[in-house]
Structures are given as C-alpha cells and as structure tokens.
Write an enzyme that holds these catalytic residues in place. Structure first.
Site, PDB file in Angstrom:
ATOM      1  N   GLU A 197       0.602  -1.121 -15.540  1.00  0.00           N
ATOM      2  CA  GLU A 197       0.825  -0.889 -14.136  1.00  0.00           C
ATOM      3  C   GLU A 197       1.804  -2.266 -13.787  1.00  0.00           C
ATOM      4  O   GLU A 197       1.612  -3.337 -14.124  1.00  0.00           O
ATOM      5  CB  GLU A 197      -0.552  -1.377 -13.481  1.00  0.00           C
ATOM      6  CG  GLU A 197      -0.495  -1.384 -11.863  1.00  0.00           C
ATOM      7  CD  GLU A 197      -1.855  -1.581 -11.250  1.00  0.00           C
ATOM      8  OE1 GLU A 197      -1.690  -1.815 -10.106  1.00  0.00           O
ATOM      9  OE2 GLU A 197      -3.080  -1.664 -11.947  1.00  0.00           O
TER      10      GLU A 197
ATOM     11  N   ASP B 222      -3.416  -8.853  -2.302  1.00  0.00           N
ATOM     12  CA  ASP B 222      -3.229  -9.735  -3.626  1.00  0.00           C
ATOM     13  C   ASP B 222      -3.906 -11.071  -3.480  1.00  0.00           C
ATOM     14  O   ASP B 222      -3.507 -11.784  -2.270  1.00  0.00           O
ATOM     15  CB  ASP B 222      -2.021  -9.659  -4.301  1.00  0.00           C
ATOM     16  CG  ASP B 222      -1.330  -8.378  -4.527  1.00  0.00           C
ATOM     17  OD1 ASP B 222      -2.385  -7.607  -5.176  1.00  0.00           O
ATOM     18  OD2 ASP B 222      -0.224  -7.945  -4.526  1.00  0.00           O
TER      19      ASP B 222
END
Length: 267
Positions: free
Chosen positions: A47, A58
């Site tokens: 990924e 994030d």
C-alpha cells in the site's frame, strides 16, 4: 482485461499481510529499493501513500512521512512513474506484488479523475483506497474504476452500524478495510487488554455482516498483533511501525535493509 493482482490474491485461501509505505521516505531514492526489499521479505500487498499536505486520517508518523515525501518531490505523477519503473524492473527487480494506492480526494480531483484512473492502470496499480470518498457518493468513481479493472477499498470503523457495514462490503471490490480503533493511524494501543477485547468484538461483528474479505489496520506493530488479528480478519496492515523503524535511515540502501529486517519480524 486480465484479472488484477489483488483480485487474484483474495481468491487464495490464505491470510495476507499488507505493508503501508510512504514513497521516498525518509530519503530520496528509497522507494524502489524498499519495494524490492518488501517483496523479497514476503509482503502480500504493498500500500503506497499518496502524500497530501492535510491528511486528516493519519497520525503524526504518517503525517511526517507525507511532508517528507512532498519535500522530496513526490507528486501523483512522480509516484505513478515509480510504480511503472517497479513493474518494469527499472532500478530494482521487477515487482509483482499487488499495489494499492491510498490517498485523498483533492489531489485526485486536481490531477483529473479519469486521467488518474487511466494513468494508474497504465503504471501497474491494482487498487485504490480513498479515505474521504463516502461510499454513498462513489457510484460514478466506482463505475469508472471498474471499467479500468481497478479494485476500490472502503473503510469500516468501530462505530459503523451493521447496515452500513453491509453497504461498504457490497461496494468494496475485493475487500474492505477495518480501522482497528477510532482515531488516526499509528495511535492505537492494541496491547491494552480492554482495547483488544473491544477490537475483537468489533471484528466479530464485521464478520457477521460482511460477505467479502476484510483487513484490519491502525496500530498493528508486531508479529503477535498480526497473528491475533488474523484470528478475526483476512489480512493485517502494518504502516506506522514500518515507517518508524526506517525513519533514521540516511541512504536508500540502509532504508531497504531496515525495511526487510523489520518485515521479516512479522512473518
């Protein structure tokens, strides 16, 4: 059109392990050596983050990695060229592992949605995860991605109700991605007994309502946690822990060596 690599993988009767890596982190020139190191160390899916200046989902580790990637010149065009080179074996051994891109809507809109899908396929990308694309608003994107033979992955969270789990499961091409806990990447404390029990119950609930496979990520740091998650999910994603392990690298060669060293501890 041949079946993409992610679709081929999920048809196998196996648990899989996904590596999240931010291109050109921590130093320019690291990406191709790291991809080669991960593939040789047994990664199942790679990924790759598409760096963005405001990555809302994030945590600090991936935010810092994204800012480093941007400083090191990573754009979507640059990233797709890296994928193309990896697939062709230019600058590394030819990479055959499935590649999933993870990024946010705004950069894709700026690039041009149709152009992005075309260029991603041409480069050798297999799938896409767009955290801020609501499934309910994704019909046009899904249809176009399907036309290009690209897998699309949607997110499930611990507060997702059963009927929405079923919707996300139905719209995700091959598998959905379960966030182990609410919050941002890399901040989960899965070693806490109460948290672990809550995650187990949540993943059991997802299993009851999902017909397709699903993976789990956010906060997975070691082999014990990977194997524990495999008791409930079909795959585990390790990202922040990998980035932390390689963060102090000074050269691409050192980055690749450390990436391989870390990944082998998970197998």
């Amino acid at each position: 059109m041949s079946e993409n690599r992610i679709t081929q993988l999920v048809k196998q009767d196996k648990k899989f392990l996904i590596a999240y890596y931010m291109p050109e982190f921590p130093v320019t020139g690291s990406t191709l050596p790291v991809l080669e190191a991960l593939e040789e160390s047994g990664v199942d899916i790679i990924e790759l983050g598409m760096p963005y200046s405001d990555p809302i989902g994030d945590g600090p580790v991936i935010q810092d990695a994204a800012h480093t990637a941007i400083r090191n010149g990573v754009t979507i065009k640059y990233l797709l060229e890296l994928v193309r080179r990896a697939r062709q074996g230019e600058g590394c051994k030819k990479i055959t592992a499935p590649i999933l891109l993870m990024g946010y809507c705004n950069p894709l809109i700026a690039y041009g949605g149709d152009c992005f899908l075309h260029d991603a396929l041409e480069a050798g990308v297999d799938g896409l995860l767009i955290p801020d694309l609501p499934p309910e608003e994704a019909a046009d994107f899904l249809e176009k991605a399907k036309g290009f033979g690209l897998t699309v992955v949607f997110l499930v969270s611990p507060v997702t109700p059963p009927e929405r789990i079923e919707l996300i499961d139905s719209l995700s091409t091959d598998f959905s991605y379960c966030l182990a806990v609410n919050g941002t990447t890399g901040t989960a404390k899965l070693s806490d007994t109460a948290t672990e029990s809550a995650v187990d119950d949540y993943l059991k609930r997802v299993r009851q309502h999902a017909r397709k496979k699903f993976v789990v990520g956010f906060g997975i740091k070691d082999k014990a946690q990977v194997e524990h998650m495999w008791n409930f999910a079909d795959g585990a994603v390790v990202g922040s822990a990998l980035l932390q392990y390689i963060a102090a690298s000074a050269t691409p060669e050192e980055t690749a060596r450390l990436a391989a060293e870390f990944w082998k501890t998970l197998r």
